[in-house]
Scaffold this motif. Structure first.
Motif, short mmCIF file in Angstrom:
data_model
loop_
_atom_site.label_atom_id
_atom_site.label_comp_id
_atom_site.label_asym_id
_atom_site.label_seq_id
_atom_site.Cartn_x
_atom_site.Cartn_y
_atom_site.Cartn_z
N GLN A 9 0.85 -1.18 0.00
CA GLN A 9 0.00 0.00 0.00
C GLN A 9 0.89 1.23 0.00
OE1 GLN A 9 -2.41 0.36 3.57
NE2 GLN A 9 -0.98 -0.93 4.70
N GLY A 10 0.29 2.38 -0.33
CA GLY A 10 1.11 3.57 -0.39
C GLY A 10 0.29 4.81 -0.74
N PHE A 11 0.99 5.92 -0.79
CA PHE A 11 0.39 7.22 -1.08
C PHE A 11 1.18 7.88 -2.21
CE2 PHE A 11 -0.37 6.20 3.33
CZ PHE A 11 -1.74 6.41 3.47
N SER A 12 0.45 8.50 -3.13
CA SER A 12 1.08 9.12 -4.30
C SER A 12 0.63 10.57 -4.44
CB SER A 12 0.70 8.36 -5.58
OG SER A 12 1.02 7.00 -5.49
N TRP B 257 5.28 10.87 -7.59
CA TRP B 257 6.05 10.06 -6.66
C TRP B 257 5.14 9.34 -5.69
CZ3 TRP B 257 11.17 8.93 -6.69
CH2 TRP B 257 11.97 9.66 -7.58
N THR B 258 5.57 8.14 -5.29
CA THR B 258 4.81 7.28 -4.39
C THR B 258 5.69 6.86 -3.22
OG1 THR B 258 3.38 6.40 -6.14
CG2 THR B 258 3.64 5.05 -4.18
N ILE B 259 5.11 6.78 -2.04
CA ILE B 259 5.74 6.12 -0.89
C ILE B 259 5.13 4.72 -0.79
CG2 ILE B 259 6.07 6.12 1.61
CD1 ILE B 259 7.67 8.22 0.24
N VAL C 246 10.09 0.09 2.97
CA VAL C 246 9.35 1.33 2.76
C VAL C 246 10.25 2.23 1.93
CG1 VAL C 246 8.26 3.33 3.83
CG2 VAL C 246 8.16 1.10 4.97
N VAL C 247 9.84 2.54 0.70
CA VAL C 247 10.70 3.26 -0.22
C VAL C 247 9.89 4.25 -1.05
CG1 VAL C 247 12.44 1.45 -0.43
CG2 VAL C 247 10.47 1.41 -1.93
N PRO C 248 10.52 5.38 -1.47
CA PRO C 248 9.90 6.26 -2.46
C PRO C 248 10.13 5.70 -3.86
CG PRO C 248 11.97 7.19 -1.77
CD PRO C 248 11.78 5.94 -0.95
N PHE D 72 19.62 -7.46 -10.10
CA PHE D 72 18.68 -7.04 -9.09
C PHE D 72 17.45 -7.91 -9.21
CE2 PHE D 72 18.01 -4.21 -12.70
CZ PHE D 72 16.65 -4.33 -12.93
N ASP D 73 16.68 -7.95 -8.14
CA ASP D 73 15.55 -8.88 -8.05
C ASP D 73 14.32 -8.34 -8.75
OD1 ASP D 73 17.11 -10.53 -6.54
OD2 ASP D 73 16.41 -9.74 -4.62
N ILE D 74 13.67 -9.21 -9.52
CA ILE D 74 12.40 -8.89 -10.16
C ILE D 74 11.43 -10.03 -9.85
CG2 ILE D 74 11.20 -8.47 -12.32
CD1 ILE D 74 13.73 -7.41 -13.49
N PRO D 75 10.45 -9.81 -8.98
CA PRO D 75 10.32 -8.61 -8.14
C PRO D 75 11.22 -8.70 -6.91
CG PRO D 75 8.56 -10.12 -7.64
CD PRO D 75 9.36 -10.76 -8.76
N ASN D 76 11.44 -7.60 -6.29
CA ASN D 76 12.19 -7.56 -5.03
C ASN D 76 11.24 -7.92 -3.90
OD1 ASN D 76 13.68 -7.00 -2.79
ND2 ASN D 76 14.15 -4.89 -3.34
#
Length: 225
Positions: free
Chosen positions: A149-152, A173-175, A210-212, A201-205
């Motif tokens: 979940q997140g906020f954009s 941008w999304t958190i 918690v990342v922007p 790198f991982d797909i998906p990680n």
């Protein structure tokens, strides 16, 4: 008399200007609109995703979006039988209408939630007999839950084509709040997180984090009169 006449004239001009401004928004802000997001079909967790936008005031609208996860490929045994949904709720503020170009801009705030589950295959070699002379490979499927979940915060535009059809494009941008949980039976060790590709790198990680993150949205819509 002259001062009174001038005041009335200015008031009249202000009323006309406001009416013209309202008319510009009325022509371009959708009162009701249905949209389809084609690029969600090629997402790692593909969804058939639709949204509905409703006008609240002259310049504000609210939008709800729902995507049903579709499982049209089962080649990857680490992500088999994907299922679940994606949901978004958004509030928009429209500004800078350009009527002769049938174009209007907006800013938006969005909350979203992804609730997805899939099955993962684990292969385990076992043996039996007094000296372990017979070997077998046992296959286990177990569920993995992916919740995000997140906020954009986004800026975008609507461009009309062919009467009431339009293109809705935004970026921002999304958190992100990401959580993966494996429900492994007893005796099955943890599976390596993610699938490494050639770019290391991982797909998906699958790391909880918690990342922007930048976001881009493209939707095809139709305005209902």
């Amino acid at each position: 008399m002259t001062r009174t006449t001038l005041s009335l004239l200015l008031a009249l001009l202000g009323t006309i200007a406001h009416a013209q401004d309202s008319l510009r928004y009325q022509k371009l802000v959708p009162r009701h609109a249905l949209k389809f997001s084609p690029f969600h079909l090629i997402n790692f967790y593909p969804t058939l995703e639709f949204s509905y936008e409703k006008k609240i005031t002259r310049t504000f609208t609210a939008q709800a979006e729902y995507g049903h996860v579709i499982n049209y490929t089962n080649q990857d045994e680490s992500y088999r039988d994907k299922r679940g949904y994606k949901m978004k709720l958004e509030v928009r503020k429209y500004f800078a209408p350009i009527v002769y170009r049938r174009l209007i801009f907006y800013g938006a705030a969005e909350y979203y939630k992804n609730d997805i589950e899939f099955d993962r295959l684990f292969r385990q070699q076992e043996c039996f007999g007094n000296d372990c002379e017979h070997t077998i490979i046992r296959y286990h499927y177990y569920p993995v839950q992916y919740n995000e979940q997140g906020f954009s915060v986004k800026f975008g535009l609507i461009k009309y084509f062919f009467s009431d059809f339009f293109l809705d494009v935004n970026s921002g941008w999304t958190i992100r709040f990401v959580d993966y949980d494996e429900v492994r039976p007893n005796g099955i060790p943890a599976f390596p997180e993610g699938m490494e590709d050639d770019l290391f790198f991982d797909i998906p990680n699958e790391e909880d984090r918690v990342v922007p993150c930048p976001v881009l949205g493209i939707r095809i819509g139709y305005r209902l009169r």
